[in-house]
Design a protein around this motif. Structure first.
Motif, short mmCIF file in Angstrom:
data_model
loop_
_atom_site.label_atom_id
_atom_site.label_comp_id
_atom_site.label_asym_id
_atom_site.label_seq_id
_atom_site.Cartn_x
_atom_site.Cartn_y
_atom_site.Cartn_z
N LEU A 49 0.76 -1.17 0.17
CA LEU A 49 -0.11 0.01 -0.06
C LEU A 49 1.03 1.39 0.06
O LEU A 49 0.54 2.42 -0.65
N GLU A 50 1.93 1.17 0.69
CA GLU A 50 2.79 2.41 0.69
C GLU A 50 4.12 1.70 0.25
O GLU A 50 5.36 1.78 1.17
N PRO A 51 4.54 1.50 -1.11
CA PRO A 51 5.68 1.04 -1.54
C PRO A 51 6.95 1.79 -1.30
O PRO A 51 7.99 1.40 -1.41
N ASN A 52 6.73 3.26 -1.39
CA ASN A 52 7.91 4.17 -1.10
C ASN A 52 8.02 4.51 0.49
O ASN A 52 9.05 5.49 0.48
N ASP A 53 7.45 3.81 1.14
CA ASP A 53 7.78 4.09 2.77
C ASP A 53 8.64 3.16 3.10
O ASP A 53 7.95 1.92 3.49
N GLY A 54 9.87 3.40 3.61
CA GLY A 54 10.53 2.38 4.03
C GLY A 54 10.38 1.45 5.32
O GLY A 54 10.86 0.61 5.52
N GLN A 55 9.54 2.01 6.17
CA GLN A 55 9.26 1.67 7.44
C GLN A 55 8.44 0.44 7.55
O GLN A 55 8.79 -0.47 8.22
N TRP A 56 7.84 0.18 6.38
CA TRP A 56 7.08 -1.30 6.39
C TRP A 56 8.29 -2.62 5.93
O TRP A 56 8.20 -3.36 6.50
N LEU A 57 9.24 -2.03 5.16
CA LEU A 57 10.35 -2.94 4.83
C LEU A 57 11.30 -3.14 6.26
O LEU A 57 11.46 -4.47 6.48
N GLU A 58 11.50 -2.01 6.93
CA GLU A 58 12.22 -2.14 7.94
C GLU A 58 11.67 -3.20 9.05
O GLU A 58 12.10 -3.91 9.64
#
Length: 356
Positions: free
Chosen positions: A126-135
């Motif tokens: 949903l937010e592919p450009n927000d790194g926090q979800w990958l972190e």
């Protein structure tokens, strides 16, 4: 400061979850802000903070930043993004997004790691450009012991973050992943960076200092490891964390033995045994050293005390011994999991094999 609109691009081959949900204009604005440069020294300081796997705010670290961003992005910019969004899926509401985030946080706290992984994957889509979800997903992968995938997520998150932003949680968890892969030098780079950044904001990270000692020990840099363990013990002691201080002091005593300072090692282990009556680790190490010194009776007495009086590591009937004498007979566990240095593992193996 100008801020460009960022329109999400989704492949038509996305899975059912991605086809069902797509980021709303709120999230589009967030991604636009993520790509904008950070010029404020104050904001750089505020976004540099220590994160740990037990931090209750793990999954909402940048929520305030996202909400503040909405005030900065023009209505025209958000309106321009809507046609592209509608072409792929029905937008998700703020309430639905918040619920998804809360479910991910709850799953992680409850140790439902596979569920947490799946929910964080949804949030990332949903937010592919927000790194926090990958972190955060990387953090889950570390707990799942999928270390290569964890490193990949952490690296991808770094690529998405603003250059000025440093996540101490990411660095610490990526170091743990490198440890899981036995990539000691890479782990040390990240731990050193955490220590450096923490010093800049006057926050000493005792767990990181202890882990840094482990890595230095694995690299054979025992003098440096000893110093890191001692620093860790001091910080734990200052914060009145007795269990942490005892663990760091035990590690320091192990390194002293590896450095050939056996009498100093015995002194430290005996001090630990007095302060922590339930420490099997200290008594097992003492038994191994006493045996190597030809003090068989003292070794047997110390070992017997650990095994007979304080060995209570079986939490459920028929379950595994999570902390007990059986583990100290396991050479692989001592070397790879408990991370005893080689000479101490050798002493322990000589003791258990000869006495058995």
């Amino acid at each position: 400061m100008s801020m460009a609109c960022v329109t999400p691009v989704l492949s038509v081959a996305r899975d059912a979850v991605a086809r069902r949900r797509l980021v709303s204009s709120r999230a589009t604005a967030s991604r636009a802000a993520t790509n904008a440069p950070c010029s404020s020294t104050e904001s750089r300081t505020e976004t540099t903070r220590e994160m740990s796997s037990s931090d209750e705010s793990d999954f909402s670290r940048r929520a305030v930043m996202r909400r503040a961003t909405l005030a900065l992005v023009s209505a025209a910019c958000m309106q321009a993004a809507r046609p592209a969004l509608a072409a792929y899926a029905v937008p998700i509401t703020d309430e639905q997004f918040a619920s998804l985030e809360m479910r991910a946080r709850t799953a992680y706290r409850s140790k439902n790691l596979e569920e947490a992984f799946a929910l964080l994957t949804e949030l990332h889509e949903l937010e592919p450009n927000d790194g926090q979800w990958l972190e955060r997903r990387g953090q889950v992968l570390v707990d799942l012991k999928r270390f290569k995938l964890a490193v990949a997520d952490f690296n991808a998150a770094v690529a998405l973050y603003e250059p000025e932003y440093k996540s101490l949680g990411l660095l610490s968890n990526r170091a743990l992943a490198y440890e899981g892969l036995s990539e000691w030098s890479n782990a040390l780079i990240d731990y050193d960076e955490v220590v450096r950044l923490s010093s800049a904001i006057d926050r000493a990270p005792p767990y990181v200092l202890n882990s840094r000692g482990n890595v230095l020990s694995s690299l054979g840099r025992y003098d440096e490891a000893l110093e890191s363990y001692r620093q860790s013990a001091e910080v734990f002691q200052a914060s009145r964390n007795l269990s942490g201080a005892i663990y760091a002091k035990s590690n320091a005593a192990l390194v002293l033995a590896e450095l050939g300072r056996e009498e100093d090692s015995v002194y430290e282990f005996e001090a630990v045994a007095r302060r922590a009556a339930g420490s099997i680790d200290a008594r097992a190490a003492l038994a191994a050293i006493y045996w190597s010194q030809g003090k068989a009776s003292k070794a047997e007495q110390t070992w017997g005390w650990a095994c007979d009086k304080i060995n209570s590591g079986v939490l459920t009937e028929g379950g595994p011994a999570l902390d007990g004498c059986a583990l100290y007979r396991d050479e692989d566990w001592l070397l790879r999991i408990r991370r005893w240095p080689p000479s101490m593992v050798g002493k322990m193996m000589n003791f258990v094999k000869l006495r058995d």
